[in-house]
Design a protein around this motif. Structure first.
Motif, PDB file in Angstrom:
ATOM      1  N   ASP A 121       0.849  -1.183   0.000  1.00 25.62           N
ATOM      2  CA  ASP A 121       0.000   0.000   0.000  1.00 25.62           C
ATOM      3  C   ASP A 121       0.881   1.228   0.000  1.00 25.62           C
ATOM      4  N   GLN A 122       0.313   2.293  -0.537  1.00 23.64           N
ATOM      5  CA  GLN A 122       1.088   3.520  -0.671  1.00 23.64           C
ATOM      6  C   GLN A 122       0.833   4.447   0.506  1.00 23.64           C
ATOM      7  N   LEU A 123       1.910   4.976   1.051  1.00 25.13           N
ATOM      8  CA  LEU A 123       1.799   6.036   2.044  1.00 25.13           C
ATOM      9  C   LEU A 123       2.442   7.281   1.453  1.00 25.13           C
ATOM     10  N   SER A 124       1.655   8.331   1.288  1.00 24.07           N
ATOM     11  CA  SER A 124       2.172   9.575   0.723  1.00 24.07           C
ATOM     12  C   SER A 124       2.211  10.630   1.813  1.00 24.07           C
ATOM     13  N   LEU A 125       3.312  11.343   1.865  1.00 28.98           N
ATOM     14  CA  LEU A 125       3.466  12.377   2.891  1.00 28.98           C
ATOM     15  C   LEU A 125       3.750  13.712   2.227  1.00 28.98           C
ATOM     16  N   VAL A 126       3.088  14.758   2.731  1.00 28.46           N
ATOM     17  CA  VAL A 126       3.378  16.112   2.275  1.00 28.46           C
ATOM     18  C   VAL A 126       3.754  16.921   3.502  1.00 28.46           C
ATOM     19  N   THR A 127       4.928  17.532   3.476  1.00 31.56           N
ATOM     20  CA  THR A 127       5.323  18.314   4.642  1.00 31.56           C
ATOM     21  C   THR A 127       5.101  19.796   4.388  1.00 31.56           C
ATOM     22  N   TYR A 170      -7.834   1.818   6.237  1.00 30.10           N
ATOM     23  CA  TYR A 170      -8.114   2.329   7.582  1.00 30.10           C
ATOM     24  C   TYR A 170      -7.096   1.833   8.604  1.00 30.10           C
ATOM     25  N   ASP A 171      -6.577   0.638   8.378  1.00 25.83           N
ATOM     26  CA  ASP A 171      -5.570   0.115   9.304  1.00 25.83           C
ATOM     27  C   ASP A 171      -4.192   0.344   8.709  1.00 25.83           C
ATOM     28  N   ASP A 172      -3.220   0.575   9.551  1.00 30.14           N
ATOM     29  CA  ASP A 172      -1.888   0.772   9.016  1.00 30.14           C
ATOM     30  C   ASP A 172      -0.846   0.325  10.021  1.00 30.14           C
ATOM     31  N   CYS A 173       0.407   0.578   9.699  1.00 25.14           N
ATOM     32  CA  CYS A 173       1.499   0.134  10.563  1.00 25.14           C
ATOM     33  C   CYS A 173       2.129   1.326  11.275  1.00 25.14           C
ATOM     34  N   LEU A 174       1.368   2.425  11.403  1.00 21.87           N
ATOM     35  CA  LEU A 174       1.975   3.643  11.931  1.00 21.87           C
ATOM     36  C   LEU A 174       1.682   3.865  13.408  1.00 21.87           C
ATOM     37  N   ASP A 175       1.014   2.906  14.057  1.00 19.07           N
ATOM     38  CA  ASP A 175       0.613   3.122  15.442  1.00 19.07           C
ATOM     39  C   ASP A 175       1.789   3.357  16.376  1.00 19.07           C
ATOM     40  N   SER A 176       2.908   2.768  16.079  1.00 18.02           N
ATOM     41  CA  SER A 176       4.038   2.967  16.984  1.00 18.02           C
ATOM     42  C   SER A 176       4.442   4.439  17.000  1.00 18.02           C
ATOM     43  N   VAL A 177       4.317   5.108  15.860  1.00 15.64           N
ATOM     44  CA  VAL A 177       4.621   6.540  15.847  1.00 15.64           C
ATOM     45  C   VAL A 177       3.569   7.303  16.639  1.00 15.64           C
ATOM     46  N   PRO A 206       8.248  19.137  11.786  1.00 15.62           N
ATOM     47  CA  PRO A 206       7.453  18.142  11.050  1.00 15.62           C
ATOM     48  C   PRO A 206       8.311  17.202  10.183  1.00 15.62           C
ATOM     49  N   ILE A 207       9.462  17.698   9.752  1.00 13.65           N
ATOM     50  CA  ILE A 207      10.285  16.838   8.899  1.00 13.65           C
ATOM     51  C   ILE A 207      10.765  15.616   9.683  1.00 13.65           C
ATOM     52  N   TYR A 208      10.922  15.790  10.994  1.00 11.01           N
ATOM     53  CA  TYR A 208      11.289  14.638  11.817  1.00 11.01           C
ATOM     54  C   TYR A 208      10.127  13.654  11.890  1.00 11.01           C
ATOM     55  N   LEU A 209       8.899  14.180  11.960  1.00 10.63           N
ATOM     56  CA  LEU A 209       7.736  13.283  11.928  1.00 10.63           C
ATOM     57  C   LEU A 209       7.711  12.513  10.611  1.00 10.63           C
ATOM     58  N   ALA A 210       8.008  13.221   9.499  1.00 12.68           N
ATOM     59  CA  ALA A 210       8.055  12.533   8.198  1.00 12.68           C
ATOM     60  C   ALA A 210       9.107  11.428   8.220  1.00 12.68           C
ATOM     61  N   TYR A 211      10.254  11.740   8.851  1.00 11.76           N
ATOM     62  CA  TYR A 211      11.270  10.701   8.987  1.00 11.76           C
ATOM     63  C   TYR A 211      10.718   9.507   9.767  1.00 11.76           C
ATOM     64  N   ALA A 212      10.063   9.794  10.912  1.00 16.11           N
ATOM     65  CA  ALA A 212       9.591   8.720  11.780  1.00 16.11           C
ATOM     66  C   ALA A 212       8.608   7.824  11.027  1.00 16.11           C
ATOM     67  N   LEU A 213       7.753   8.437  10.202  1.00 14.32           N
ATOM     68  CA  LEU A 213       6.774   7.647   9.447  1.00 14.32           C
ATOM     69  C   LEU A 213       7.479   6.820   8.372  1.00 14.32           C
ATOM     70  N   THR A 214       8.451   7.438   7.694  1.00 17.04           N
ATOM     71  CA  THR A 214       9.215   6.715   6.685  1.00 17.04           C
ATOM     72  C   THR A 214       9.944   5.523   7.317  1.00 17.04           C
ATOM     73  N   ASP A 215      10.506   5.786   8.500  1.00 15.99           N
ATOM     74  CA  ASP A 215      11.290   4.755   9.171  1.00 15.99           C
ATOM     75  C   ASP A 215      10.428   3.574   9.591  1.00 15.99           C
ATOM     76  N   VAL A 216       9.238   3.860  10.076  1.00 19.55           N
ATOM     77  CA  VAL A 216       8.407   2.759  10.575  1.00 19.55           C
ATOM     78  C   VAL A 216       7.936   1.888   9.398  1.00 19.55           C
ATOM     79  N   VAL A 217       7.708   2.537   8.247  1.00 17.12           N
ATOM     80  CA  VAL A 217       7.339   1.751   7.068  1.00 17.12           C
ATOM     81  C   VAL A 217       8.500   0.828   6.679  1.00 17.12           C
ATOM     82  N   LEU A 218       9.686   1.388   6.707  1.00 15.33           N
ATOM     83  CA  LEU A 218      10.867   0.604   6.362  1.00 15.33           C
ATOM     84  C   LEU A 218      11.078  -0.544   7.352  1.00 15.33           C
TER      85      LEU A 218
END
Lengths: 401, 401, 401, 401, 401
Positions: free
Chosen positions: A160-166, A178-185, A201-213
């Protein structure tokens, strides 16, 4: 695109529980049907930036998390106006607007305008088939695409695609699930003790990118587990087409995984090359960590690819071995009994002992008239059999397979 | 992760002694289970820099070597406070703090603070699965990861992580093992006649990196030895699945080895590109030597990969050869006896010589009534056999395999 | 490491004379045992720059050629002191000190000091396993390593190391062999009409590098000759395991050759990038010529690799063809005689013509009582055989192989 | 090196006419004998720039074309002195000196001096085995090597070297062949209406390079035609070793072609990077066109390589198919007749109906005494055959191949 | 080059409708005949920039679309003079001159002059075989080549060339086809609400490039659909040569597609590197979007390539499986009946019970005279059969295939 894995705290156990039906699960194909699906859904000849809602897209739900070092608020909004009002009223907070589901074109266009998203980016969001990438726009804003993977009970990689705009004080995330893998963030934000609340916010973008990885690892572990099961099956069972299909399907999954991870690595490498004013040096340290993880995931995928290739070799050699075994059975039985049949056929001939003149022709099959003829013949046959068995034993055809 | 090889002075003999059980040793799998294990242990969704002790980690032991050109002290400390006090009291000395075992989270956090280690680096240390890499931090300090390899009696490559953190007057080394391959460096420090006592901590980091790289050669030599044993087996024995599995397992080992060495080379290449203030030119000369070694190790691995691929070709051709041999036995025996059986069957027919009217039918199988019938037939059969044997001999089916 | 080829003026004839024993020569293995040997001899954990004499190294012999445009002297010195005195006394001449054999540690250390050789380079010299490389040291001096190849009667590539150290008025060359392939350079020096006497030592280093590279061609030509012999064998003989082993051995040789040539090319490319003060432009023109040769040698190796791969394909197809042939013989003979056997078996049955009541049962095998029964049957059998032969002929099984 | 294709205006027809003898033409080998030849002829250990005439070189013929925008003269000179005098007398004209054949060392040395050719370049000219390359010398003069290809009636790629040396008002071309593919350029010069007469010698060098490159297409077209013939043979004929050899030979040709074209592309790319004073921008536009052609030729070669690989797959599958077919015939016939033979053998047994006491033993083979025994048996046999035929038909063994 | 797909609004349905005749469609070859055709048509030795009309070229039709933000006119002109007059009269408008068909050399030369097209570019236009590329000329004008793909009912990829030349207020497009895939751009121009009417001609060039690229997706989707059909055939049917040929043909198509897409990607990457004055930054954003699409198309092609390779593996394994099956039938039937035949042959022997002296020889085949002989024998035979069936059942030969 099925519902992704629930954000359970022990993600590796789910695939483990699905191991049993491995060989019995319906085959979902060894060609990459998801790729064809993607090609088929591609819009042709549209004006660039045309927004189209994909069939089967979910009705959007809007979640807003607003935070600062000392503040945290989290709410699902059913009215976008309310959300927008709240956002407007709190320019001092940082906001994470989490959009799940795209099936409302007007809303999407509104979001695009309000948060200054480029139409081409919005098209990428809704298209849902964009490789991982990063674009810089408006000088210092980022558009990031990640692909979240999940290993399904059908032994397929679902992504699935996660798109982020900062923006200066917000991140908008888009996903059609509706469900995702971002709950840890989310939990880290809620807990309040972490850096994430203090940083931009760029750190939040990092955190989301990292959890996906990070979620690539359970996917890989599940694939690895199945490869081991396949290996056991090959060692213990007989080669059959279903097993081969499984091997090829797993190979497809690994290739697919590599196709997902590789752009992810490229994306992060590009982020690391961005100037200080877009991604500050202190955040790049963390992206560098991501980069190491992406390379490690690639390594894993390579390693699995080699394993699958070895399994193929083993399978094909086994197939050849079985033919060999069949041939040996045929050869042993034929070699033993065909000569015996000849011998007994020999003594079934009707050459006449009596000449027409009634005299006895001692040349014509005298063995038949010897008192010891039959026992001697049986002895001869036994000797032939014994000789052949010794020959085959020495060749190792009787014992090793 | 078993206990690594003892720091014996002749490391190549250990694998040699393990050669005998080669084919009898239990198969440990042809897929890369260590990779899957790594994927499974990956922490998902954690805050970056979160320290977690891996299951099975050893209780830490602390060794401190303090030295200068004219001084040398070496001691294991059971209390970290004592060690710290000693370190604080001797700012003029150079120190090598050797941490073996991680199973004390508080101590690890303390070390992190006291020696100014970045949390992300500490996470890499404890994770124990980091590829070889180098990071520069605090402008001129290095964080170095090497992977120490060992070829086990189970014919597997076992690898352990050695992490190094440099400071102005110290090096901290981390490893999750009590035995290691670094004794040669310790001995050089003890002996006191070597450059190592006169040079900066970065030279010590070089010496440790170099000794790890040097240990790749016994690992490779052991793999090479086993490849030669496999080659002998193929030449002398029969192809069987166990042998194929061994070949594939060795291939896995070589691929795994390459995956370990390649980042090592990258790491050293990156060190060579670092500015003078981080790694001085006089030390780079030595790292350049390391680089040559790393390339040579890659060359070796490539060479082994080719060898394994040739062994596979030979094995598969042998498998096909054996089928050929089986078929030839079947064909020779069938071709000889099936025609003979027909002939003797012919003379087992019951065509009547006497017509119903009692006259003799000279057309019906007159051979059976000839006095020389039976000997003539035996002669005919012998001729058929001889003809076929000559045919098969000429085709080379009787002699060459 | 055997004694290398004598410096004969026609190096290509030696391999040609060795062609005959090709398939009969003892197999020296299809895995790269030289690589394993190299790994095994690697010194582990030594202080960098430690000089160790390899087992089997020869006692050193020292040759000094001193020359200028108008002067030439050549002598073997049995005392290093004398040599050194001569060298010291003639600073105006250019000197080529040719060291053959390393087995005198004290002498090696003396050379290192007198000619200002870096300990790491001296270690590379004595280790004898360094890939081709170039290092610049002391600002404008070169340390060059080349590998001299030779194709032995055992169909193996034997390679020896030639190390060169340049100075302002000298070149020191090191090799662990009394015979070498450098005589053509010596002769050019002796003859006195060539540029080499007028140019700087770096040109001598070029000349030595070039002559080593030129010797790659006879090695390649010998490999090419053997590939053609192998091709002939495959076309004319039968596939057998020995032939396959030869093919795989030749493949190993080619891979090994590539591993030798590739760094040679890299080395020369690096020389071409060196600044004017290290390698003057007028000498680079000649190194550029070397570079073309190195690329051409790589091309040749690639070409041979393709040839070997085609031979493998042909061999494997032949192996399959032979199986096919065996099966066809079996099928033709079985298909012809098994039906015949059935027919004659049919008329060997004992169905009674006489009913218990003595009447004649005309249904039970009346053929046996016909006067024309037997001839008719023989005709039928002949028809069956003819039909099958026509069928097999049409299928092409009787004619083409 | 045979006589190259005559400069006929329709070069594609020649190969077409040679298509018929394809499979009947003598096999010229699947290994690259030209490469070995090249390695064998390499001069070893010579002074760089030594000129040697290759064996079999032709006596030189000298052609001079002198031209300007309004002037054109063309003549073959049998005396070099005359030619030189003419050239000297016309410094205002542009000259193309076309040297065909090298077998006159004195002349070659004279040319070298008169036209200022570097000895290393002259060595490359005479060696005749140089890859395509470009060298700049004397600041703005070019030494260009192209390789002219030709597809011979022996289905081999024959390549000849064309070397060009440019000067301020001349181009010298060297080739060891009297016939060539350059007539179209000569005709353009003769016609007088083209740019070529107005432009500098470098444009002439371009025109010659371009025409050589253009001739790659007929070579490729001929290879493509043969691949189609091979494809037809595979589809219509039976797999046999000769066909496989043809496929492998064609593969060798394609690999050889790629080895010729690849450096050509590199050469032109290098020309495009040369500074304005060497190759003016207006000429580069034309070289860029060449570059596109070279890339397209590479594309073609890749495409053919894929085709050959597919043909190999098809061939090998066919070989396997034929084995399958043979096995099916054997299996069908054996499966039908072996059981029948058993049945008729059964009723050929001699169990006695009469007990020793003369009573009738109704258990011993009563079928033999039934009046309907024989017809019933024949019916049974027919049933068995019918059953098996149905079984095999259902399996598809009787119909599809 | 057949007539391309009609500009239907739903291009993906056309291939779908053609799926049925998949395996029945005539085979069009597994080698790349289009490539050979291209090589054959290449003009050899021509003056660069020579215009030649390819055989089969269509008579040109000229369409002119003239537009500005507020104006739109569209007309087909049958007289070029009229068109030129209109164009001259409206320098304030932007013009798209759409040339379809080239078969009028005079017109082409006129166009070349009037619109300032470089002769080499015009040659590329008419040659119709140029890879995708971009050239900058006259400082800021672009010459762009795209290749339009179409998947035909013959399961072949058909590609046509679209050449674009930009000028300050016009774009000239060339294609040798009356139907094309550009209607969506025309409709956007007609509709008047889009950016395209407001932007410069370079944006129109982008739009045309983009729509060509978009059409790669239906081509890929069609290939993907066929791969799935092939997969189904392999799973459900029997392996046969026609299926293999289809697989290889599809492989050829994919390779061909990659060869088309790869330069497209290169082209767009080059456009993105062009300076601002040639392609303004605001247009580059759109080309970047194109670039993402091109990469995605490459990904798809790679994915299909892997699928085809897996299908090949499956096919070959199936082929081997079938042989196995045939062998098993042969082995089972032979193994059962050959021993039985021996046994019944044994009791068909004619050993005499009566000695010449009339006494009974109880050693000679007493079984024949036992009352229970025949039933006991039948029982024995049944036991043999049962034993073998159990053996084969245990081996799994009776059940799994």
């Amino acid at each position: 695109m099925t519902t992704a894995s629930s954000p359970s705290p022990e993600p590796t156990t789910a695939p483990a529980a699905e191991q049993e039906p491995l060989v019995e699960a319906p085959l979902t194909g060894i060609s990459d049907r998801a790729a064809t699906q993607q090609a088929r859904e591609q819009q042709v000849g549209q004006r660039p930036g045309t927004l189209t809602i994909r069939e089967g897209s979910l009705p959007p739900r809007l979640f807003l998390i607003s935070y600062s070092a000392h503040f945290f608020a989290e709410q699902e909004y059913h009215s976008y106006e309310e959300l927008w009002a709240y956002y407007q009223a709190h320019p001092d907070l940082k906001h994470w607007l989490d959009v799940r589901g795209y099936n409302n074109l007007a809303l999407m266009q509104r979001l695009m305008q309000d948060f200054g998203i480029h139409p081409l980016h919005m098209e990428d969001v809704l298209g849902d088939y964009q490789r991982a990438k990063v674009d810089v726009f408006d000088d210092n804003r980022l558009f990031l695409v990640s692909r979240m993977t999940d290993f399904t009970a059908q032994l397929e990689i679902d992504d699935d695609q996660l798109s982020l705009v900062t923006g200066s004080n917000f991140v908008v995330s888009f996903q059609d699930d509706y469900d995702d893998c971002l709950d840890s963030v989310r939990n880290r934000l809620r807990s309040g003790f972490t850096m994430i609340r203090h940083k931009s916010p760029i750190y939040l973008a990092y955190a989301l990118t990292d959890v996906v990885l990070d979620h690539y690892y359970p996917t890989m572990a599940a694939i690895g587990d199945y490869i081991e099961i396949l290996e056991d099956r090959i060692f213990n069972g007989r080669p059959n087409r279903r097993l081969l299909s499984r091997i090829l399907q797993m190979k497809k999954d690994i290739v697919r995984f590599r196709r997902l991870v590789y752009p992810e690595r490229e994306k992060i490498a590009e982020i690391l090359r961005l100037p200080e004013n877009v991604v500050p040096e202190e955040t790049k340290v963390f992206f560098k960590d991501c980069y190491d993880h992406a390379i490690q995931a690639m390594d894993l995928a390579e390693s699995y690819r080699e394993s699958i290739s070895s399994l193929m070799d083993l399978y094909l050699s086994d197939q050849s071995n079985r033919m060999n075994e069949v041939m040996k059975v045929l050869t042993i039985i034929s070699s033993i009994f065909i000569p015996l049949s000849f011998v007994v056929g020999l003594y079934g001939m009707n050459f006449q002992r009596e000449n027409p003149d009634g005299t006895i022709n001692h040349l014509n099959m005298p063995e038949l008239y010897e008192p010891w003829g039959y026992p001697a013949l049986l002895g001869l046959l036994a000797l032939i059999v014994a000789g052949q068995l010794i020959y085959f034993y020495r060749k190792g055809w009787l014992t090793n397979r």
